[in-house]
Design an enzyme around this catalytic site. Structure first.
Site, PDB file in Angstrom:
ATOM      1  N   CYS A  49     -21.350  42.964  -3.864  1.00 13.40           N
ATOM      2  CA  CYS A  49     -20.640  43.278  -2.622  1.00 13.40           C
ATOM      3  C   CYS A  49     -20.388  44.781  -2.538  1.00 13.40           C
ATOM      4  O   CYS A  49     -19.421  45.287  -3.130  1.00 13.40           O
ATOM      5  CB  CYS A  49     -19.307  42.539  -2.571  1.00 13.40           C
ATOM      6  SG  CYS A  49     -19.423  40.789  -2.954  1.00 13.40           S
ATOM      7  N   ARG A  91     -60.784  28.695  13.681  1.00 13.74           N
ATOM      8  CA  ARG A  91     -60.516  28.580  15.128  1.00 13.74           C
ATOM      9  C   ARG A  91     -61.742  29.079  15.913  1.00 13.74           C
ATOM     10  O   ARG A  91     -62.171  30.232  15.722  1.00 13.74           O
ATOM     11  CB  ARG A  91     -59.283  29.432  15.481  1.00 13.74           C
ATOM     12  CG  ARG A  91     -59.005  29.570  16.961  1.00 13.74           C
ATOM     13  CD  ARG A  91     -58.550  28.270  17.578  1.00 13.74           C
ATOM     14  NE  ARG A  91     -58.209  28.464  18.986  1.00 13.74           N
ATOM     15  CZ  ARG A  91     -58.045  27.461  19.835  1.00 13.74           C
ATOM     16  NH1 ARG A  91     -58.185  26.198  19.424  1.00 13.74           N
ATOM     17  NH2 ARG A  91     -57.735  27.705  21.095  1.00 13.74           N
ATOM     18  N   GLN A  93     -65.054  41.482  16.177  1.00 17.25           N
ATOM     19  CA  GLN A  93     -64.619  42.642  15.402  1.00 17.25           C
ATOM     20  C   GLN A  93     -63.118  42.906  15.593  1.00 17.25           C
ATOM     21  O   GLN A  93     -62.414  43.295  14.660  1.00 17.25           O
ATOM     22  CB  GLN A  93     -65.414  43.858  15.861  1.00 17.25           C
ATOM     23  CG  GLN A  93     -65.676  44.840  14.771  1.00 17.25           C
ATOM     24  CD  GLN A  93     -66.513  46.002  15.271  1.00 17.25           C
ATOM     25  OE1 GLN A  93     -66.066  46.749  16.152  1.00 17.25           O
ATOM     26  NE2 GLN A  93     -67.702  46.135  14.732  1.00 17.25           N
ATOM     27  N   ARG A 112     -35.143  48.620  -5.890  1.00 15.73           N
ATOM     28  CA  ARG A 112     -36.004  48.804  -4.706  1.00 15.73           C
ATOM     29  C   ARG A 112     -37.446  48.329  -4.883  1.00 15.73           C
ATOM     30  O   ARG A 112     -37.972  47.665  -3.987  1.00 15.73           O
ATOM     31  CB  ARG A 112     -35.952  50.257  -4.235  1.00 15.73           C
ATOM     32  CG  ARG A 112     -34.775  50.449  -3.317  1.00 15.73           C
ATOM     33  CD  ARG A 112     -34.600  51.811  -2.737  1.00 15.73           C
ATOM     34  NE  ARG A 112     -33.382  51.776  -1.936  1.00 15.73           N
ATOM     35  CZ  ARG A 112     -32.591  52.808  -1.707  1.00 15.73           C
ATOM     36  NH1 ARG A 112     -32.892  53.991  -2.210  1.00 15.73           N
ATOM     37  NH2 ARG A 112     -31.519  52.678  -0.963  1.00 15.73           N
ATOM     38  N   GLU A 171     -31.073  46.780   1.417  1.00 18.77           N
ATOM     39  CA  GLU A 171     -31.405  47.671   0.292  1.00 18.77           C
ATOM     40  C   GLU A 171     -31.812  49.049   0.800  1.00 18.77           C
ATOM     41  O   GLU A 171     -32.676  49.701   0.218  1.00 18.77           O
ATOM     42  CB  GLU A 171     -32.539  47.070  -0.548  1.00 18.77           C
ATOM     43  CG  GLU A 171     -32.143  45.837  -1.295  1.00 18.77           C
ATOM     44  CD  GLU A 171     -31.597  46.125  -2.673  1.00 18.77           C
ATOM     45  OE1 GLU A 171     -32.055  47.059  -3.324  1.00 18.77           O
ATOM     46  OE2 GLU A 171     -30.685  45.399  -3.069  1.00 18.77           O
TER      47      GLU A 171
END
Ligand SMILES: Cc1cc2nc3c(=O)[nH]c(=O)nc-3n(C[C@H](O)[C@H](O)[C@H](O)COP(=O)(O)OP(=O)(O)OC[C@H]3O[C@@H](n4cnc5c(N)ncnc54)[C@H](O)[C@@H]3O)c2cc1C
Length: 405
Positions: free
Chosen positions: A128, A289, A300, A264, A385
């Site tokens: 916290c 698809r 492309q 990080r 962060e």
């Protein structure tokens, strides 16, 4: 020190494959349900604990793995499964890292295991730091810790916000100011042990993404913790404050920043897991698809999108692995390489998941397919962060030495 290598070695490959199996068989199938429920997925955390994935030992092993990439590999696989559940499983590590970064050996030995509990009785930890008026500006924290010498206790008052596992954690790590005049150099981290009177959960937030991870306010109202709950101990704090008051440069590292620096690259790796998951769904979809009589990947315009997605994911992973290897091998982050890795990986996750939605067309916009959830989940990676802007600030200051605001 180990040499930086792009081959993680057989041990890490075995861990990666093991975690991938857990992510594919346990995490991914549960993802949509817990996203909808917006609740902590206790059964999945318990399953992870039984297998040894939710345990201090596991994270310590990965953290100290000499390859330097144990943690990024673990994070990428878990978050490939699902980011909300991934954060529910790994949120405790932020609190554990705060103890590892700032605590004495005794404090680490006492509190870090308690944050995880046991496979039979799983517990959580919460870190916290953020407050309603102190997000990016960590120096503005108002939560105050005052030492009561007669009782050798610290009295903590304030309101924390955005705490992952806040209020439901067994052990809370709270960053508070002990000398407001010193800004971020006048702060310290405290353990709030289980069941301490005066700590309560405030609002639980309903979120855009990572909804299986609990995020809430934590209210500290006259919380009293024993003197030994000050991470690092009083002697060290007093010396650090004295140096800061003398205006000495390098008067000790800021408690919250020390935690963020160490975590990080791991957060960047989480973002890569989300990006890779969305990329894989989009690649499969584009191959199957059919529009205008051919798979859409034969255009492309679609294939190049996938090429960019894959290129950015691999580039992000290289930055994360480098930063993680540097951290494990105590290499100084002279160009803020940790921040670079998190910045690029977070932005990559947002880019790739948005592209994946586009490639899935109408299906990408529905909850029948996972990419809309992945896109929602990715959005936090340019915010927590340290936001992307703050990462750029840290990098810009590191490379220039200039006091950029
Ligand atoms: C889901 C979730 C989980 C979190 N978990 C935790 C946790 O476990 N523990 C914890 O302590 N915190 C946690 N946080 C808090 C998180 O770290 C903060 O939200 C974050 O640091 C940003 O702070 P803020 O929200 O107050 O935004 P602000 O700081 O108010 O920023 C608002 C905007 O202004 C920009 N900005 C601010 N200052 C500058 C500047 N100097 N230059 C350029 N741009 C600037 C920011 O980049 C951002 O775009 C969590 C947040 C969320 C949403």
């Amino acid at each position: 020190m180990t040499t930086f290598s792009l081959d993680p070695g057989p041990d890490q490959i075995a861990v990666r494959d093991w975690l991938h199996g857990f992510a594919a068989d346990v995490v991914r199938p549960a993802a949509a349900e817990w996203d909808e429920r917006e609740e902590t997925p206790w059964p999945v955390i318990q399953e992870a604990a039984k297998l040894g994935i939710y345990s201090l030992d596991f994270y310590a092993q990965q953290f100290f793995d000499p390859s330097g990439v144990g943690i990024p590999i673990a994070m990428e696989e878990l978050f490939w499964g699902d980011a909300g559940i991934g954060l529910a499983i790994t949120g405790t590590t932020l609190a554990a890292v705060a103890v590892l970064a700032n605590g004495t050996d005794e404090q680490i030995g006492t509190w870090a295991p308690q944050m995880f509990g046991t496979p039979e009785d799983v517990k959580l930890g919460a870190f916290c730091s953020s407050e309603p008026d102190a997000g990016s500006d960590v120096s503005a924290l108002r939560t105050r810790a005052v030492y009561d010498q007669a009782k050798d206790e610290w009295v903590i008052n304030g309101t924390k916000t955005w705490a992952t596992n806040g209020g439901i954690a067994h052990v809370h790590v709270v960053v508070a100011t002990v000398d407001p005049e010193l800004g971020s150099r006048g702060q310290a981290s405290f353990i709030v042990p289980p069941g301490t009177a005066g700590l309560s959960q405030g609002q639980k937030f309903k979120k855009h993404g990572i909804r299986a991870s609990h995020t809430a306010e934590v209210v500290l109202d006259g919380v009293r913790v024993p003197g030994h709950c000050l991470l690092g101990g009083k002697e060290k704090l007093d010396a650090r404050l004295a140096r800061a008051r003398e205006g000495a440069r390098g008067g000790g590292k800021n408690a919250a920043m020390a935690t963020f620096e160490a975590s990080r690259p791991a957060v960047g790796a989480q973002a890569i897991g989300i990006a890779r998951a969305a990329y894989e769904v989009a690649l499969d979809y584009a191959k199957t698809r059919v529009q205008f009589g051919k798979p859409i990947i034969e255009n492309q315009g679609v294939a190049f999108q996938l090429a960019d997605m894959k290129t950015r994911i691999d580039a992000a992973r290289l930055l994360v692995w480098r930063a993680s290897w540097m951290a494990v091998n105590n290499q100084p982050f002279t160009s803020a390489e940790g921040s670079m890795s998190k910045l690029y990986a977070g932005e990559t996750a947002k880019f790739v998941t948005a592209q994946a939605m586009q490639i899935l067309g109408g299906n990408g916009f529905t909850r029948e397919y996972p990419v809309e959830r992945m896109h929602r989940d990715s959005a936090i990676y340019t915010v927590f962060e340290g936001t992307s802007e703050i990462q750029r600030l840290v990098i810009a200051r590191a490379i220039s030495g200039a006091p950029i605001r």
